[in-house]
Design an enzyme around this catalytic site. Structure first.
Site, short mmCIF file in Angstrom:
data_model
loop_
_atom_site.label_atom_id
_atom_site.label_comp_id
_atom_site.label_asym_id
_atom_site.label_seq_id
_atom_site.Cartn_x
_atom_site.Cartn_y
_atom_site.Cartn_z
N HIS A 124 1.18 -1.31 -0.30
CA HIS A 124 -0.01 -0.13 0.21
C HIS A 124 1.02 1.44 -0.20
O HIS A 124 2.09 1.30 0.61
CB HIS A 124 -0.98 0.28 1.40
CG HIS A 124 -1.68 0.69 1.41
ND1 HIS A 124 -1.16 2.27 1.34
CD2 HIS A 124 -3.54 0.83 1.33
CE1 HIS A 124 -2.72 2.80 1.29
NE2 HIS A 124 -3.87 2.17 1.05
N GLN A 204 -4.46 -5.14 6.75
CA GLN A 204 -5.83 -6.26 6.03
C GLN A 204 -5.51 -7.87 6.67
O GLN A 204 -5.97 -8.77 6.08
CB GLN A 204 -5.04 -6.38 4.20
CG GLN A 204 -5.83 -5.20 4.00
CD GLN A 204 -6.85 -4.63 4.04
OE1 GLN A 204 -8.14 -5.17 4.17
NE2 GLN A 204 -7.45 -3.01 3.80
N CYS A 365 -4.79 2.91 -3.80
CA CYS A 365 -3.83 2.93 -3.12
C CYS A 365 -2.03 2.20 -3.46
O CYS A 365 -1.50 1.59 -2.53
CB CYS A 365 -3.50 3.41 -1.00
SG CYS A 365 -4.60 4.67 -1.71
#
Length: 407
Positions: A124, A204, A365
């Protein structure tokens, strides 16, 4: 079959009862943020109605009960990730601030000209840009672990990148754009064999996978509350005590000091050294309720159900003509990312929204990933414990309807 009562779980989330464009909401954008159960919403309301006060600073009753409630969360996080000490848990605004804090403080203390920082090709932007900034400032070099076409890291290449110039490795546990679960235990062990610390972006991961920082032997770990059924504006940076003690503070101000004179400031002890200013108190307290909620359901149960949903979604979406899945790793979390030949992801997303289906479109992103696959972005459906197979069916029907209109 799942041991969880999904319909009962859905009753815990008030927003799932609403409609969008006259259709029942199908919320499949959990990688961006999860919806909140009523216990979390109630915890926020309770703070403002029953104990609103600043923390760590007052001797009066409200300040004491607010402080106690806030510090309960720190100990809850300690247990949740199995940290050795509660003061190894730094409360931040979220994963992005956690990584910026680490990059800034670690960079000031340990990175010099000619050194190297290793990240991966699937990061990210929050785990790319802070390290770029440090490398530019210090004259260091950013090294990138390549990614295979399956969306898995090239571990042989990683081994070759590690060397005497490597000062830190910072990689994600789970890719937000692909769902790939990285071999983090191996990544950590290989780095430690060369005396190199490792930071894991677990934004995540914590809502899907049981994490034990001591078993992993990870040096730093970051995550956000809002991706694990908690509020926005709160997150965590875990760090081993030995590293946190060696690093200078990130910001100056209230709570991070012991003594201040115009000549010199003495910094506070852990964790307060890194927690300047008034925190997002109600979010910190409500994070406790979110962790309780996850633990009541059981992370193993959540993962088993989400794996079942992911397999179902992959099978059903495979029937869409012209579909191509982006990220086909053997080990995946509950993210399914795809493109459909002859369409743009944004156009599919707009049509799905008209049908009440919320997905994410774009580069998520993680622009370098899209550049590697030579695509403008993907449609991403990211799943949570309250999603159902019926919602997957609605998604598939919606994608087929969108492609029929667009191709």
């Amino acid at each position: 079959m799942s041991s969880l009562d999904i319909q009962r779980i859905r009753e815990d989330f008030p927003i799932l009862k609403r409609e969008v464009n006259g259709k029942p909401l199908v919320y499949l954008d959990n990688g961006a943020t999860t919806q909140k159960p009523k216990v979390v919403i109630d915890a926020i309301m309770n703070y403002y109605t029953d104990m609103n006060s600043n923390v760590h600073r007052g001797v009066h009753y409200l300040s004491q009960i607010a402080t106690d409630a806030f510090e309960v969360t720190r100990r809850k996080v300690q247990d949740f990730i199995h940290a050795k000490h509660d003061y190894e848990v730094i409360i931040t605004k979220g994963t992005t601030e956690s990584i910026n804090l680490l990059a800034h403080c670690y960079g000031r203390a340990f990175i010099q000209e000619g050194d190297e920082v290793i990240i991966s090709a699937m990061e990210h932007h929050s785990n790319i840009v802070p390290w770029q900034m440090v490398c530019e400032e210090k004259g260091a070099k950013l090294q990138v672990i390549p990614m295979k076409e399956t969306g898995e890291l090239d571990m042989d290449a990683y081994k070759k990148l590690l060397g005497p110039k490597t000062k830190i490795v910072s990689v994600n546990y789970v890719s937000n754009a692909l769902g790939t679960i990285n071999p983090v235990k191996e990544i950590i062990a290989l780095a430690h064999a060369q005396g190199v610390p490792v930071m894991l972006d677990a934004a995540q991961a914590v809502q899907h996978i049981k994490i034990d920082v001591q078993a992993l032997d990870v040096d730093f770990l970051a995550f956000s509350g809002h991706k694990m059924y908690g509020p926005t504006g709160v997150g965590v940076l875990y760090g081993k005590e030995e590293w946190l003690n060696k690093m200078p503070p990130y910001q100056g101000g209230g709570d991070m000091i012991k003594d201040v004179t115009f000549e010199k400031t003495t910094y506070n002890e852990l964790p307060f050294k890194f927690e300047a200013g008034t925190p997002n108190i109600e979010a910190g307290i409500a994070l406790n309720a979110a962790i309780d909620y996850i633990e009541e359901l059981g992370l193993d149960n959540i993962k088993a159900y989400e794996d079942e949903l992911l397999a179902y979604a992959t099978e059903k979406l495979s029937t869409v003509e012209g579909i191509k899945f982006i990220g086909t790793a053997k080990e995946k979390s509950s993210v399914i990312s795809f493109v459909v030949e002859g369409t743009h992801p944004y156009d599919i997303g707009v049509i799905l929204d008209k049908l009440g289906i919320a997905v994410r479109t774009g580069h998520h992103c993680a622009q370098p990933i899209m550049e590697q696959f030579q695509i403008p972005g993907t449609v991403r459906a990211s799943l949570a414990v309250y999603n159902t197979k019926e919602e997957i069916d609605a998604l598939v029907a919606g994608v087929k309807r969108a492609t029929a209109m667009l191709v």
